[in-house]
Design a protein around this motif. Structure first.
Motif, mmCIF file in Angstrom:
data_model
loop_
_atom_site.group_PDB
_atom_site.id
_atom_site.type_symbol
_atom_site.label_atom_id
_atom_site.label_comp_id
_atom_site.label_asym_id
_atom_site.label_seq_id
_atom_site.Cartn_x
_atom_site.Cartn_y
_atom_site.Cartn_z
ATOM 1 N N GLN A 98 -6.584 2.075 5.094
ATOM 2 C CA GLN A 98 -5.250 2.294 4.533
ATOM 3 C C GLN A 98 -4.021 2.226 5.211
ATOM 4 O OE1 GLN A 98 -5.270 7.176 4.161
ATOM 5 N NE2 GLN A 98 -5.993 6.052 2.572
ATOM 6 N N ASN A 99 -4.059 2.316 6.417
ATOM 7 C CA ASN A 99 -3.053 2.106 7.357
ATOM 8 C C ASN A 99 -2.842 0.593 7.750
ATOM 9 O OD1 ASN A 99 -1.349 4.532 7.808
ATOM 10 N ND2 ASN A 99 -3.492 5.142 8.035
ATOM 11 N N LEU A 100 -3.670 -0.141 7.594
ATOM 12 C CA LEU A 100 -4.201 -1.530 8.076
ATOM 13 C C LEU A 100 -3.728 -2.625 6.657
ATOM 14 C CD1 LEU A 100 -7.164 -1.477 10.430
ATOM 15 C CD2 LEU A 100 -4.824 -1.674 11.082
ATOM 16 N N TYR A 101 -4.091 -2.214 5.693
ATOM 17 C CA TYR A 101 -4.149 -2.972 4.344
ATOM 18 C C TYR A 101 -3.292 -2.387 3.253
ATOM 19 C CZ TYR A 101 -8.192 -5.395 6.524
ATOM 20 O OH TYR A 101 -8.857 -6.262 7.291
ATOM 21 N N GLY A 102 -2.776 -3.571 2.444
ATOM 22 C CA GLY A 102 -2.044 -3.249 1.315
ATOM 23 C C GLY A 102 -2.674 -3.283 0.041
ATOM 24 N N THR A 103 -2.288 -2.545 -1.181
ATOM 25 C CA THR A 103 -2.932 -2.825 -2.284
ATOM 26 C C THR A 103 -1.904 -3.210 -3.457
ATOM 27 O OG1 THR A 103 -2.686 -0.225 -2.333
ATOM 28 C CG2 THR A 103 -4.859 -1.415 -1.836
ATOM 29 N N LEU A 104 -2.197 -3.582 -4.436
ATOM 30 C CA LEU A 104 -1.275 -4.125 -5.488
ATOM 31 C C LEU A 104 -0.573 -2.918 -5.945
ATOM 32 C CD1 LEU A 104 -3.634 -6.612 -7.468
ATOM 33 C CD2 LEU A 104 -1.289 -7.212 -5.967
ATOM 34 N N THR A 105 -0.951 -1.835 -6.127
ATOM 35 C CA THR A 105 -0.245 -0.642 -6.560
ATOM 36 C C THR A 105 -0.701 0.212 -5.401
ATOM 37 O OG1 THR A 105 -2.197 0.173 -7.891
ATOM 38 C CG2 THR A 105 -0.217 -1.121 -9.083
ATOM 39 N N GLU A 106 0.172 1.441 -5.629
ATOM 40 C CA GLU A 106 0.146 2.686 -4.593
ATOM 41 C C GLU A 106 0.156 4.024 -5.229
ATOM 42 O OE1 GLU A 106 2.837 2.198 -1.088
ATOM 43 O OE2 GLU A 106 1.742 0.381 -0.562
ATOM 44 N N PHE A 107 0.027 5.012 -4.604
ATOM 45 C CA PHE A 107 0.210 6.227 -5.170
ATOM 46 C C PHE A 107 1.442 6.774 -4.065
ATOM 47 C CE2 PHE A 107 -4.549 6.398 -5.988
ATOM 48 C CZ PHE A 107 -4.420 6.272 -7.271
ATOM 49 N N ASP A 108 2.325 7.551 -4.843
ATOM 50 C CA ASP A 108 3.378 8.464 -4.204
ATOM 51 C C ASP A 108 2.816 9.418 -3.669
ATOM 52 O OD1 ASP A 108 3.733 9.815 -6.238
ATOM 53 O OD2 ASP A 108 5.514 9.116 -6.787
ATOM 54 N N LYS A 109 3.568 10.379 -2.927
ATOM 55 C CA LYS A 109 3.195 11.724 -2.563
ATOM 56 C C LYS A 109 2.541 12.560 -3.572
ATOM 57 C CE LYS A 109 7.566 14.107 -2.850
ATOM 58 N NZ LYS A 109 7.199 15.313 -3.829
ATOM 59 N N ASP A 110 3.073 12.380 -4.833
ATOM 60 C CA ASP A 110 2.637 13.218 -6.201
ATOM 61 C C ASP A 110 1.477 12.547 -6.875
ATOM 62 O OD1 ASP A 110 4.329 15.473 -5.655
ATOM 63 O OD2 ASP A 110 6.155 14.141 -6.513
ATOM 64 N N LEU A 111 0.998 11.613 -6.191
ATOM 65 C CA LEU A 111 0.026 10.439 -6.943
ATOM 66 C C LEU A 111 0.378 9.984 -8.295
ATOM 67 C CD1 LEU A 111 -3.396 12.455 -6.198
ATOM 68 C CD2 LEU A 111 -2.325 10.781 -4.963
ATOM 69 N N ASN A 112 1.802 9.708 -8.261
ATOM 70 C CA ASN A 112 2.107 8.736 -9.473
ATOM 71 C C ASN A 112 1.852 7.297 -8.788
ATOM 72 O OD1 ASN A 112 3.428 10.760 -11.148
ATOM 73 N ND2 ASN A 112 4.802 10.870 -9.359
ATOM 74 N N VAL A 113 1.385 6.506 -9.903
ATOM 75 C CA VAL A 113 1.171 5.106 -9.549
ATOM 76 C C VAL A 113 2.509 4.546 -9.406
ATOM 77 C CG1 VAL A 113 0.054 2.840 -10.117
ATOM 78 C CG2 VAL A 113 -1.070 4.949 -10.799
ATOM 79 N N VAL A 114 2.694 3.647 -8.233
ATOM 80 C CA VAL A 114 4.199 3.167 -8.054
ATOM 81 C C VAL A 114 3.822 1.602 -7.505
ATOM 82 C CG1 VAL A 114 5.313 5.296 -7.391
ATOM 83 C CG2 VAL A 114 4.253 4.227 -5.517
ATOM 84 N N PRO A 115 4.818 0.909 -7.401
ATOM 85 C CA PRO A 115 4.926 -0.687 -6.865
ATOM 86 C C PRO A 115 4.243 -0.330 -5.325
ATOM 87 C CG PRO A 115 6.713 -0.431 -8.056
ATOM 88 C CD PRO A 115 6.251 1.070 -7.799
ATOM 89 N N GLY A 116 3.120 -1.541 -5.130
ATOM 90 C CA GLY A 116 2.689 -1.832 -3.620
ATOM 91 C C GLY A 116 2.903 -3.398 -3.507
ATOM 92 N N LEU A 117 2.016 -4.095 -3.297
ATOM 93 C CA LEU A 117 2.110 -5.503 -3.262
ATOM 94 C C LEU A 117 2.593 -6.201 -4.443
ATOM 95 C CD1 LEU A 117 -0.994 -6.163 -0.817
ATOM 96 C CD2 LEU A 117 1.361 -6.317 -0.154
ATOM 97 N N ALA A 118 2.328 -5.272 -5.676
ATOM 98 C CA ALA A 118 2.913 -5.893 -6.772
ATOM 99 C C ALA A 118 4.140 -5.302 -7.218
ATOM 100 C CB ALA A 118 1.977 -5.708 -8.091
ATOM 101 N N GLU A 119 5.485 -5.753 -7.169
ATOM 102 C CA GLU A 119 6.808 -5.057 -7.197
ATOM 103 C C GLU A 119 6.799 -4.591 -8.800
ATOM 104 O OE1 GLU A 119 9.784 -7.631 -5.917
ATOM 105 O OE2 GLU A 119 9.594 -8.905 -7.401
ATOM 106 N N SER A 120 6.162 -5.104 -9.595
ATOM 107 C CA SER A 120 6.332 -4.650 -11.069
ATOM 108 C C SER A 120 4.930 -5.201 -11.910
ATOM 109 C CB SER A 120 7.473 -5.247 -11.538
ATOM 110 O OG SER A 120 7.839 -6.441 -11.876
ATOM 111 N N TRP A 121 4.675 -4.637 -12.810
ATOM 112 C CA TRP A 121 3.731 -5.112 -13.785
ATOM 113 C C TRP A 121 3.871 -4.879 -15.353
ATOM 114 C CZ3 TRP A 121 3.177 -1.420 -10.275
ATOM 115 C CH2 TRP A 121 2.902 -0.216 -10.596
ATOM 116 N N GLN A 122 3.229 -5.687 -16.038
ATOM 117 C CA GLN A 122 3.490 -5.409 -17.663
ATOM 118 C C GLN A 122 2.167 -5.590 -18.336
ATOM 119 O OE1 GLN A 122 7.140 -5.084 -18.790
ATOM 120 N NE2 GLN A 122 6.078 -5.030 -21.080
ATOM 121 N N THR A 123 2.151 -4.742 -19.226
ATOM 122 C CA THR A 123 0.825 -4.866 -20.176
ATOM 123 C C THR A 123 1.352 -5.481 -21.544
ATOM 124 O OG1 THR A 123 0.078 -2.882 -19.098
ATOM 125 C CG2 THR A 123 -1.033 -3.592 -21.290
ATOM 126 N N SER A 124 0.298 -6.407 -22.109
ATOM 127 C CA SER A 124 0.766 -6.918 -23.087
ATOM 128 C C SER A 124 0.627 -5.925 -24.370
ATOM 129 C CB SER A 124 -0.098 -8.112 -23.638
ATOM 130 O OG SER A 124 -1.434 -7.709 -23.592
#
Length: 518
Positions: free
Chosen positions: A71-97
């Protein structure tokens, strides 16, 4: 899942109270966290660990140490912050239809892999499609079960066409088992030369001794890591790691054994932070094997165990008895199970129903080295179950051998520590659904569970999802494919001069990127 650019898991409030070591922070997308002042240095941070990674290929990593490195070598589209909220990773935003059947992700620009090549939508499309391909044997394949197709309409956009709404998907994309890989790379190559978009890249590896990660100066996350390198140094015994820290040879370590943590704290030279965990200690029963095919035998085992005694014996009472689901927003009530307290008479009754009044023998694998309390847990379980004429025949294995046997489902029972997740689908969808890619390991599924897990993914209302997963928990307890024991703590020890590391309830070491050492 709320519609909008940045969906959240919705458990931050519950965890922020528990994570008392954390102060305010920004999301990983800004590259900062609590206590992260100061410029990058030329220092090497030495982290003491008890085992060597068993793989460097992120899509197949299940061993804790492998996950912590990757997890220190690779990136993911989304990430968790310290409180385990989903936040941007390699995807800076996303939208659901509006109908929930399309997830559109806008990718971060200017991101490169460790080899200098650019990351774009073709890499994301290739990664997701390969994870979905059964031949890849990716451990997170089931988390993409709602995805019909992946499109890359332009270099900065990825579109996931779904069979229906999937409330768990943004959180599931945040695990390192969903790492984004270059479309040019292969598993064989990456097992020797990792090539990720993370804050570090591989420096040097000495098998069974150490693995060193070098700062990735091209890291996209704003600030560069605070240290020039992180060395994971293999020291098989946690007590020996404490000695190495006290002598100044190791600066950071995360312990599972509360007795070791007390020793580290008692010396006066180390700072120890206690963090509640989502992971859970469990006796996994393979319901496809021998006597364990009979639910009555499994229920006999469940009723013959005093979970609090296991917790007190193996972990000094540091933790709490748990049901299947540990995520705060969906947490199981351990009192809502057959035999919430030990009941030897009930255990004997269940064995009688199975025609096994004379007793049964269950061959049980145990890991030695991946976490500190495993053998003590196994020995206590063996002693308790012997009183119910249930013989656990223990086979203690080193970490790598245990993982190999576990992945192959080559066991009747396994004493295990499994990583918990903020969303129940991520925790169990791959195990207890009939098409889950780790169902062979779980050894159990049912049409009722298949239906409930499908409903849990498709439901976006939080209260309705909680009710669904309460039913999942009840089905698991009533059929006892596994015996859930307790959730504990991790104990993060640091020497003076180490600043900026944030322990997480998921056990993640992602905040090594914000850690400095003077």
């Amino acid at each position: 899942m709320p519609r909008g650019a940045i969906p959240a898991v919705g458990i931050a409030a519950a965890l922020s109270i528990a994570l008392t070591s954390c102060s305010s922070s920004s999301s990983p997308s800004s590259g900062s966290a609590p206590g992260t002042g100061g410029a990058a240095s030329g220092k090497t941070l030495v982290v003491g660990v008890t085992s060597d990674p068993d793989t460097l290929f992120p899509w197949k990593a299940t061993q804790f140490q492998a996950v912590n490195v990757l997890q220190n070598l690779y990136g993911t589209l989304t990430e968790f912050d310290k409180d385990l909220n989903v936040v941007p990773g390699l995807a800076e935003s996303w939208q659901t239809s509006d109908d929930g059947k399309k997830l559109t992700l806008k990718l971060r620009q200017g991101v490169t892999f460790a080899d200098g090549s650019a990351f774009d939508s073709q890499d994301a499309k290739s990664s997701l499609e390969k994870i979905m391909d059964e031949k890849t044997a990716a451990v997170a394949r089931a988390s993409l079960s709602s995805v019909k197709s992946v499109e890359a309409p332009d270099a900065g956009t990825v579109v996931l066409e779904l069979t229906g709404p999937d409330a768990a998907l943004p959180a599931n994309l945040a695990t390192v088992n969903m790492a984004m890989l270059s479309s040019d790379d292969t598993e064989e190559k990456l097992n020797t030369t990792p090539n990720g978009t993370g804050p570090f890249k591989l420096g040097k590896r000495v098998a069974s001794q150490s693995i060193t990660l070098a700062r990735n100066d091209a890291y996209w996350g704003g600030e560069k890591p605070k240290v020039a390198a992180v060395e994971f140094r293999v020291i098989p015994d946690e007590s020996s790691i404490v000695s190495a820290m006290q002598s100044g040879n190791v600066q950071l370590a995360v312990f599972n054994d509360p007795l070791v943590a007390q020793t580290a704290q008692g010396g006066g030279t180390l700072t120890v932070t206690k963090t509640p965990q989502l992971n859970y200690h469990v006796l996994q029963l393979n319901a496809q094997h021998g006597d364990l095919k009979d639910v009555n035998v499994r229920l006999a085992i469940q009723c013959a165990i005093d979970r609090k005694q296991v917790l007190d014996t193996a972990a000094l009472g540091e933790g709490e008895v748990t049901g299947p689901i540990t995520a705060p927003a969906f947490k199981s009530d351990p009192n809502k199970r057959p035999c919430p307290a030990r009941d030897l008479a009930k255990a004997a009754e269940y064995l009688g129903k199975a025609g096994k009044s004379g007793g049964v023998t269950v061959k049980t694998i145990v890991s030695q080295g991946e976490y500190a309390t495993s053998v003590n847990e196994a020995q206590n379980l063996k002693a308790q179950l012997a009183e119910a004429k249930i013989n656990l025949e223990l086979e203690v294995l080193e970490s790598g051998a245990f993982v190999d046997r576990w992945v192959a489902a080559d066991f009747d029972a396994a004493v295990a520590l499994n990583g918990g997740r903020p969303d129940p689908d991520g925790s169990y969808g791959r195990y207890f659904t009939s098409k889950g890619n780790l169902n062979k390991v779980a050894g159990y599924s049912s049409p009722e569970l298949d239906k409930l897990f499908a409903e849990g993914k498709a439901t976006t209302d939080q209260a309705a999802r909680k009710a669904i997963y309460e039913q999942v928990s009840a089905k698991l307890e009533e059929n006892a494919p596994w015996i859930w024991l307790f959730s504990g703590y991790t104990y993060t020890a640091t020497t003076s001069g180490v600043q900026g590391f944030v322990p997480m309830a998921s056990g993640s070491l992602q905040y090594l990127r914000t850690t400095s050492v003077s």
